[in-house]
Design a protein around this motif. Structure first.
Motif, mmCIF file in Angstrom:
data_model
loop_
_atom_site.group_PDB
_atom_site.id
_atom_site.type_symbol
_atom_site.label_atom_id
_atom_site.label_comp_id
_atom_site.label_asym_id
_atom_site.label_seq_id
_atom_site.Cartn_x
_atom_site.Cartn_y
_atom_site.Cartn_z
ATOM 1 N N ASN A 33 0.740 -1.177 0.050
ATOM 2 C CA ASN A 33 -0.144 -0.009 -0.039
ATOM 3 C C ASN A 33 0.940 1.154 -0.007
ATOM 4 O OD1 ASN A 33 -2.809 -0.523 -0.591
ATOM 5 N ND2 ASN A 33 -3.009 -1.420 1.830
ATOM 6 N N LYS A 36 1.510 1.752 -3.877
ATOM 7 C CA LYS A 36 0.461 2.142 -4.470
ATOM 8 C C LYS A 36 0.180 3.598 -4.060
ATOM 9 C CE LYS A 36 -3.242 -0.287 -4.964
ATOM 10 N NZ LYS A 36 -3.434 -0.689 -6.427
ATOM 11 N N TYR A 37 0.422 4.109 -2.937
ATOM 12 C CA TYR A 37 0.362 5.584 -2.345
ATOM 13 C C TYR A 37 1.092 6.590 -3.109
ATOM 14 C CZ TYR A 37 0.367 9.663 0.514
ATOM 15 O OH TYR A 37 0.417 10.943 0.950
ATOM 16 N N SER A 43 -5.499 2.456 -2.311
ATOM 17 C CA SER A 43 -4.874 1.198 -1.705
ATOM 18 C C SER A 43 -5.766 0.178 -1.858
ATOM 19 C CB SER A 43 -4.788 1.551 -0.080
ATOM 20 O OG SER A 43 -5.977 1.677 0.348
#
Length: 139
Positions: A33, A36-37, A43
């Motif tokens: 995550n 992805k952030y 997320s």
């Protein structure tokens, strides 16, 4: 009768314990995550039912010594994966980062992580030799 009761009991316990992640599963989830952030992507959320099947699969791989994958053409190589994870000195966070690095070197896995996935299931099994077996499923 005893076997059936044992099987039902283990299945029941598996579902109870599946509602939380282990420390290493949590670290893998967080590393994915964070990645992805940094890409400005949504997320992924944990799907505990998928985690349960991922754990079962990781245990199966670890106890049989088989690295099984739906499409073997997308897997880096068994020896590379074993080398990445077979290190008794690594912390959970280092192993989680190694799993992310392996995903990013595979175009198919990278796409799943970056674009497609909304939910994730993670299952980790550490065998008696300290080898870490990880299964990650996306939905």
């Amino acid at each position: 009768m005893k076997i059936l009761i044992s099987t039902v009991f283990l299945f029941f316990l598996s579902n109870i314990f599946c509602q939380t992640l282990s420390d290493i599963e949590t670290d893998i989830y967080n590393v994915f995550n964070i990645y992805k952030y940094k890409l400005n992507k949504n997320s992924v959320t944990i799907n505990y039912e998928m985690c349960s099947s991922c754990r079962d699969h990781s245990v199966w791989m670890g106890t049989t010594g088989n690295l099984e994958h739906v499409d073997l053409s997308t897997v880096i190589g068994k020896s590379e994966i074993i080398q990445q994870n077979h290190n008794f000195e690594r912390t959970n966070k280092e192993i989680a980062k190694a799993v992310l690095d392996l995903f990013l070197t595979s175009p198919t896995h990278k796409e799943l992580l970056e674009e497609v996935s909304k939910q994730i299931g993670i299952g980790v099994y550490v065998d008696l030799d300290g080898l870490v077996w990880v299964t990650v499923r996306f939905n």
